[in-house]
Design a protein around this motif. Structure first.
Motif, PDB file in Angstrom:
ATOM      1  N   SER B 108       0.846  -1.183   0.000  1.00 29.08           N
ATOM      2  CA  SER B 108       0.000   0.000   0.000  1.00 29.08           C
ATOM      3  C   SER B 108       0.886   1.238   0.000  1.00 29.08           C
ATOM      4  O   SER B 108       1.884   1.288   0.713  1.00 29.08           O
ATOM      5  N   VAL B 109       0.493   2.204  -0.836  1.00 28.44           N
ATOM      6  CA  VAL B 109       1.214   3.473  -0.864  1.00 28.44           C
ATOM      7  C   VAL B 109       0.366   4.460  -0.061  1.00 28.44           C
ATOM      8  O   VAL B 109      -0.855   4.503  -0.230  1.00 28.44           O
ATOM      9  N   SER B 110       1.002   5.198   0.796  1.00 25.08           N
ATOM     10  CA  SER B 110       0.250   6.187   1.580  1.00 25.08           C
ATOM     11  C   SER B 110       0.711   7.595   1.252  1.00 25.08           C
ATOM     12  O   SER B 110       1.857   7.807   0.853  1.00 25.08           O
ATOM     13  N   ALA B 111      -0.192   8.499   1.412  1.00 21.45           N
ATOM     14  CA  ALA B 111       0.173   9.912   1.233  1.00 21.45           C
ATOM     15  C   ALA B 111      -0.522  10.714   2.323  1.00 21.45           C
ATOM     16  O   ALA B 111      -1.626  10.357   2.756  1.00 21.45           O
ATOM     17  N   LEU B 174      -7.979   0.747 -10.213  1.00 21.47           N
ATOM     18  CA  LEU B 174      -6.782   0.522  -9.393  1.00 21.47           C
ATOM     19  C   LEU B 174      -5.510   0.975 -10.096  1.00 21.47           C
ATOM     20  O   LEU B 174      -4.505   1.242  -9.456  1.00 21.47           O
ATOM     21  N   THR B 175      -5.532   1.052 -11.416  1.00 22.65           N
ATOM     22  CA  THR B 175      -4.294   1.345 -12.161  1.00 22.65           C
ATOM     23  C   THR B 175      -4.306   2.698 -12.870  1.00 22.65           C
ATOM     24  O   THR B 175      -3.337   3.054 -13.519  1.00 22.65           O
ATOM     25  N   THR B 176      -5.417   3.407 -12.783  1.00 21.01           N
ATOM     26  CA  THR B 176      -5.469   4.684 -13.522  1.00 21.01           C
ATOM     27  C   THR B 176      -5.638   5.876 -12.570  1.00 21.01           C
ATOM     28  O   THR B 176      -6.244   5.753 -11.511  1.00 21.01           O
ATOM     29  N   ASN B 181     -11.051  10.861  -9.090  1.00 16.93           N
ATOM     30  CA  ASN B 181     -10.595   9.519  -8.671  1.00 16.93           C
ATOM     31  C   ASN B 181     -11.512   8.947  -7.592  1.00 16.93           C
ATOM     32  O   ASN B 181     -12.003   9.680  -6.728  1.00 16.93           O
ATOM     33  N   PRO B 182     -11.711   7.631  -7.642  1.00 21.29           N
ATOM     34  CA  PRO B 182     -12.617   7.007  -6.671  1.00 21.29           C
ATOM     35  C   PRO B 182     -12.003   6.953  -5.274  1.00 21.29           C
ATOM     36  O   PRO B 182     -10.794   6.764  -5.140  1.00 21.29           O
ATOM     37  N   ALA B 276      -2.270   3.709  -7.333  1.00 20.29           N
ATOM     38  CA  ALA B 276      -1.808   4.605  -8.399  1.00 20.29           C
ATOM     39  C   ALA B 276      -2.030   6.064  -7.994  1.00 20.29           C
ATOM     40  O   ALA B 276      -1.153   6.916  -8.170  1.00 20.29           O
ATOM     41  N   VAL B 277      -3.183   6.361  -7.440  1.00 15.84           N
ATOM     42  CA  VAL B 277      -3.490   7.741  -7.028  1.00 15.84           C
ATOM     43  C   VAL B 277      -2.627   8.147  -5.828  1.00 15.84           C
ATOM     44  O   VAL B 277      -2.050   9.242  -5.803  1.00 15.84           O
TER      45      VAL B 277
END
Lengths: 223, 532
Positions: B108-111, B174-176, B181-182, B276-277
């Motif tokens: 998981s990428v977090s921001a 998931l990839t765009t 964005n959802p 991705a987002v």
């Protein structure tokens, strides 16, 4: 023919530099159907002699032949198990066992062929030698000295052997008992064709023997 | 009257000595049985605890190991090849996911962003609506965006969160990265921000000029155009609302209750978006920081020399080039944990370690190891004592019976059968004693080890941080603590058939070995000396 032959047997021990002989070049023959007495004073070597012919010890030199065969070849354990019955001065019974169990111990150890009903044989043997059924089922430490020695004789006989060796068998008994035990041993020789060898210091007992060996200073002497 | 009957007659007709032998073997057997039972109990309990744990792991920086390394004598600051704290990358996750113990893996990428456009929601707001729960205060929300590589985010899949409205992600989402964005948000977040499914909300991501002096990090600062080098607004559509499966109980004032509330709050705060987002948001700073420095140089703005130096270091370069990720893996079986930890060491970056969802197990594992060590020592000492004491006792008993042994020898009995008789007497007595000792040893050691473990568990509970821990698991909402009741329930003194078998083998083995010296005594016995 002799069942047991002792040929030129020596038994000694080392005392410092000196070799002291207990038995020195001793020879003798023992036959079935006869009651033999080895008569000697204390220290004459008679117990040593009995220990050699019972294979409880080994001679320094010479041969002991049972039915013509060296007992070394028979093997000490096998010889004791299958060819001799022993009676000791101190009875040497197993104290926590009954009289009949003591007899059965010897019967279970021997490889000789015995009747199938071993218990019945043991009881009969004890009865024959003067131990009633009631006493046969008692632990031996509840029997008198004479009774214990009878059990020891029954044990010696139970393995169906021809050679009975007894070491001072009446040493712990009173005169009356002594006579009875000697009679039993004598009967074994005369009525059951056993070769009986008794070691004793008692001239009375020896006088009842068919053959007497006087042991003195490690050698048999002529009477 | 063969040797078997002689043996049984001897045992029964000489009860005094048989009882002494029986008692001695019983006492020593109880100690051996107890030690084996404790070893078994610790092993059972450990297995039960492990089985009760969810086989989930994450990966964390090993700061302790790193500190030890740099404080050590081999570390040299000037060595360019010296190992440094690495970064976990998707490549590492791929390699680790290929290990046979792993059932499923994801990263998981977090921001994180500070925004004034939305209100951060906390479950504490439901209890005290007047307090400021914006984390940093100052009227701005510190928001976490948690990426997922799976259409069903981990916490939903693991039953910690449930979808209460809307839908989950589609594969294409998931990839765009799109203009809109959802996002999955908590029902509480939606409520405080007046949002429903299909509504959109804007999140401005900003790159601020470095500040040389003191400043107030508040709404005024973060919205002042003079402080902002670059801003990009990410628009999100609420595709679904999630809520915690575990209900918040504000009346539970216990430590566990408090920890549960913190856990639920931590779990509900992040906004779930695609990896991705989240990656685009996370990379916003790294992708533009060099441009910002160039702009500052062109415009004669003061540049912090340390910031430039940092960007030239390996770590700084890594920050510019790599994406920071977190990974959670689920193993096939809780018992694979040790194997996985050992295997994973070869694939993790330097100074990273596996962090298992320990469920409080770690707190008592040391005590259990100590208990097992003590049991091991007791076992060996008691076996030694058994050998010594029984050897002496049986030899003494046989000296009393030398006359009887002499009679057997004089009657021509084979020495093997006499030895068998002795062995039989000892073994029959030992079997009775050992059978009794199985139960007593098990019972006594059960009580002792249960008390010891209870104390350790109580201590471990006392050492807990009442505010919970800050591990990734707590942040994700996994309950990383096991209650004292659960731990004691896992305690299992029940002795297995295998342990009983081992006990009989060890006990009888020791007893048989103990007859070695007495047997030598019998073999060397001279019947002439005994009887004549």
């Amino acid at each position: 023919m002799a069942i047991l032959e002792v040929k030129n047997v020596d038994y000694s021990y080392q005392d410092g530099d000196q070799k002291r002989y207990i038995l020195n070049n001793i020879s003798g023959e023992f036959e079935k159907g006869k009651f033999h007495a080895i008569l000697g004073d204390s220290g004459s070597g008679k117990t040593t002699f009995l220990s050699l012919i019972s294979a409880l010890d080994k001679p320094g030199a010479g041969q002991i032949l049972f039915e013509g065969k060296d007992i070394k070849e028979i093997g000490a354990e096998s010889y004791r198990r299958n060819h001799i019955g022993m009676v000791f001065q101190a009875y040497n019974l197993i104290p926590f066992m009954t009289a009949v169990e003591n007899v059965r111990v010897a019967m279970s150890i021997t490889e000789n062929e015995l009747p199938a009903d071993a218990d019945a044989v043991a009881y009969n043997l004890l009865d024959h030698i003067g131990i009633t059924r009631d006493k046969a089922d008692r632990t031996v430490n509840k029997l008198s000295g004479g009774e214990q020695q009878r059990v020891a004789i029954a044990r010696a006989l139970s393995t169906n052997v021809d050679l009975i060796l007894a070491d001072e068998p009446t040493g712990n008994l009173n005169e009356e008992m002594e006579g009875e035990i000697v009679n039993i041993l004598k009967n074994l020789a005369h009525e059951h064709d056993k070769c009986v060898v008794v070691v004793t210091h008692s001239k009375d007992i020896a006088s009842k023997a068919d053959v007497i060996f006087h042991l003195k200073k490690g050698q048999f002497e002529d009477e | 009257m063969n040797f078997f009957k002689r043996a049984t007659t001897s045992i029964l007709r000489r009860p005094g000595k048989s009882v002494i032998l029986l008692l001695l073997i019983f006492i020593l057997g109880t100690v051996i049985s107890g030690a084996l039972a404790v070893e078994g109990a610790v092993s059972n309990t450990e297995e039960n605890l492990r089985r009760g744990m969810r086989p989930i792991v994450t990966f964390e920086r090993d700061w302790e190991g790193f500190d030890e390394y740099i404080m050590g004598s081999t570390f040299n600051w000037d060595d360019p090849d010296a190992p440094q704290m690495g970064m976990l990358t998707p490549d590492h996750v791929r390699d680790l996911a290929a290990l046979p113990q792993v059932q499923s893996a994801e990263y998981s990428v977090s921001a994180h962003v500070d925004v004034e456009t939305v209100i951060n929601h906390s479950i504490w707001m439901d209890q005290s609506p007047d307090d400021d729960f914006q984390f940093w205060g100052g009227g701005i929300a510190w928001l976490q965006f948690r990426g997922t590589g799976d259409s069903e985010p981990l916490q939903v899949r693991e039953g910690l969160l449930e979808l209460v409205d809307g839908r989950l992600f589609t594969d294409i989402e998931l990839t765009t990265v799109s203009e809109v964005n959802p996002a999955l948000v908590s029902a509480g977040f939606a409520r405080v921000n007046g949002l429903s499914v299909h509504d959109t909300f804007d999140i401005p991501v900003r790159l601020f000029f470095p500040q040389m002096g003191g400043m107030m990090w508040d709404e005024e600062f973060i919205t002042n155009p003079d402080n902002i080098f670059l801003e990009e607004v990410f628009t999100f559509e609420v595709i679904g609302l999630v809520d915690a499966v575990e209900e918040a109980d504000f009346n539970d004032m216990s430590e566990e209750g408090h920890a549960a509330l913190n856990r639920i709050d931590n779990m509900l705060r992040p906004i779930h978006v695609s990896n991705a987002v989240a990656e685009t948001m996370q990379r916003f700073h790294a992708d533009n920081v060099l441009d910002m420095h160039a702009y500052m140089a062109e415009n004669d703005m003061e540049i912090d020399p340390w910031a430039l130096e940092w960007l030239e270091t390996d770590a700084g370069q890594a920050e510019l080039e790599q994406v920071s990720i977190e990974s959670v893996m689920i193993l096939e079986d809780p018992l694979y944990m040790d194997d996985f930890i050992e295997a994973a060491a070869d694939y993790l970056p330097d100074f990273w370690r596996v962090e298992p969802l320990a469920g409080g197990f770690d707190a008592i594992s040391t005590s259990m190891e100590t208990l097992q060590d003590i049991a091991g020592w007791v076992l060996w000492v008691s076996i030694g004592a058994t050998l010594l004491i029984l050897s002496l006792l049986i030899t003494l008993f046989l000296r009393d019976r030398r006359h009887e042994m002499g009679v057997y020898l004089a009657l021509g009995e084979k020495k093997g059968k006499i030895i068998s008789q002795i062995l039989l007497e000892v073994v029959v007595t030992a079997v009775v004693a050992i059978t009794l000792a199985v139960f007593t040893g098990n019972m006594i050691s059960g009580m002792m080890s249960q008390n010891m473990l209870q104390n350790e568990i109580a201590n471990a509970q006392g050492d807990r941080d009442p505010w919970g821990s800050w591990s990734q698991f707590d942040q994700l909402g996994f309950n990383n603590e096991m209650s004292a009741e659960d731990m004691m329930e896992a305690f299992d003194i029940s002795i297995s058939i295998e342990t009983i078998g081992i006990f009989y083998a060890v006990g009888l083995g020791a007893v048989i070995l103990s007859t070695f010296a007495p047997v030598i005594y019998v073999v060397t016995l001279n019947p002439k000396k005994v009887l004549m």
